[in-house]
Motif scaffolding. Sequence first.
Motif, short mmCIF file in Angstrom:
data_model
loop_
_atom_site.label_atom_id
_atom_site.label_comp_id
_atom_site.label_asym_id
_atom_site.label_seq_id
_atom_site.Cartn_x
_atom_site.Cartn_y
_atom_site.Cartn_z
N VAL A 340 -2.23 -9.28 7.40
CA VAL A 340 -2.66 -8.52 7.97
C VAL A 340 -1.88 -7.46 7.71
O VAL A 340 -2.19 -6.04 7.97
N ASP A 341 -0.47 -7.52 7.24
CA ASP A 341 -0.03 -6.14 6.53
C ASP A 341 -0.10 -4.72 5.26
O ASP A 341 0.51 -4.14 6.19
N VAL A 342 -1.16 -5.64 4.97
CA VAL A 342 -1.24 -4.56 3.57
C VAL A 342 -2.67 -3.88 4.50
O VAL A 342 -2.48 -2.74 4.39
N ALA A 343 -2.58 -4.75 5.98
CA ALA A 343 -4.32 -3.27 6.67
C ALA A 343 -2.83 -2.18 6.72
O ALA A 343 -3.06 -1.26 7.31
N GLY A 344 -1.85 -2.44 8.02
CA GLY A 344 -0.51 -1.15 7.88
C GLY A 344 -0.67 -0.49 7.40
O GLY A 344 -0.29 0.09 7.68
N TRP A 345 -0.33 -1.10 5.96
CA TRP A 345 0.41 -0.71 4.47
C TRP A 345 -1.15 0.40 4.18
O TRP A 345 -0.59 1.44 4.70
N PHE A 346 -2.13 0.21 4.50
CA PHE A 346 -3.37 0.96 4.29
C PHE A 346 -3.54 2.47 5.28
O PHE A 346 -3.48 3.38 4.92
N TRP A 347 -3.29 1.76 6.57
CA TRP A 347 -2.85 2.25 7.52
C TRP A 347 -1.67 4.06 7.77
O TRP A 347 -2.81 5.16 7.35
N GLY A 348 -0.92 3.28 7.33
CA GLY A 348 0.49 4.14 6.69
C GLY A 348 -0.26 5.30 5.72
O GLY A 348 0.19 5.89 5.99
N LYS A 349 -0.85 4.52 4.47
CA LYS A 349 -0.72 5.39 3.28
C LYS A 349 -1.79 6.77 3.35
O LYS A 349 -1.19 7.69 3.18
N ARG A 350 -2.96 6.39 3.93
CA ARG A 350 -3.79 7.34 4.47
C ARG A 350 -3.56 8.04 5.86
O ARG A 350 -4.05 8.82 6.26
#
Length: 391
Positions: A340-350
């Motif tokens: 789940v966290d990697v989805a939030g990380w990707f969302w924030g990075k982009r």
Amino acid sequence: MLTSSNAVTPRERSEFLQQVGDLVRQAEELGLSAALSDAPRRRKPGLAIDLQFFRSAADGRLRPVSGLKALRPLGDSWEASDPRHRWGSVDGAVTFEMLRAAPRPASARPVTAAMARPVGAAPRGAGLVAAAVGVRCANARDDVQTVQLLLNLCGEARRVVLPEGPLKPDGAFGRKTADAVMAFQHAALGPAAVDGRVDPGGTTLRSLCESLPELLAPRCLALLCLRAADADITEFAPRLREVLAARAIHTPLRQAHFLAQIGHESGEFRFRAEIASGQAYEGRQGLGNTQPGDGQRFKGRGLIQLTGRANYAEYGRDIGREAALLKQPQLVETDPALCVDVAGWFWGKRKLNALADADDLNTLTKRINGGFNGLDDRRRLLLRAKSLLGI
């Protein structure tokens, strides 16, 4: 404690209290309870309120939430909703202010419609059913399953006694579902309303949706992603709550777009890694796949399909686990927290919150997918998420 200066008008006070009400509701969506703090203090000109926040622990007790980091999504939303708003921590309480002094400079972040809770929004759930459900009706699978889940929610809320107990939400309209619809209509709307039909936007659907829980409750996520397994939803729900709070995905529009995108990318929470082997990524320099076998080793994983050695390395660095993820990239699939966290990380990075604020599904999809694959399904999930949020 609520305090105000003598210069505050009744209209300003009323406006402030409404904004505080919105803030408390946002806190509830993040799994937080709010209470007034009674610590007296001197104020700047304007209005202010001191709040303390709590979160339910595993033993059911409320535990105080301390530190501004955990509450930053609320603070950011508060300051974004009005140029007069400020927030901060004083003596263990969190202060939310509406100043009467000069507003923040014009260069500050503008207020957008998506950052505020909608005024006069549609009732929650109004768009969940596309066609009528009932005897001699279309009875599309998704519509029937939605009605079955809603009836079970109303049964749990003791608004109706379902004739044969909770329904199996299988999307098939049969005698048990028909009897349950009529039992609900009789109990909630009166004998005159019993016709055995649930129409889009109709009185029965609106009444069924009065028992909807908050968006990130497992029962509500099951209505968003009809094909998800109960066990997956139960496992992901608390982690989704944490990620939304950590990445400032705290407005209804941001939440709707985020959940729609990860819902599609994960096949409605059924897949934690892409089904393909990853061989197609072999030798892809743009993904950092420079070593033999990198294509399969670093194939798409997580709820938003992290792909490529370079992306695994970057995510690992940001969470302090680069070596572990490069050695065992499958952790992004097998560890639910990372999934789940990697989805939030990707969302924030982009920087995808900005596109969600603009309600720009096409550009957001292209930023995630590189094209428009699955756009219709993403749109379907987005409409369901918006309906569950009442936007």
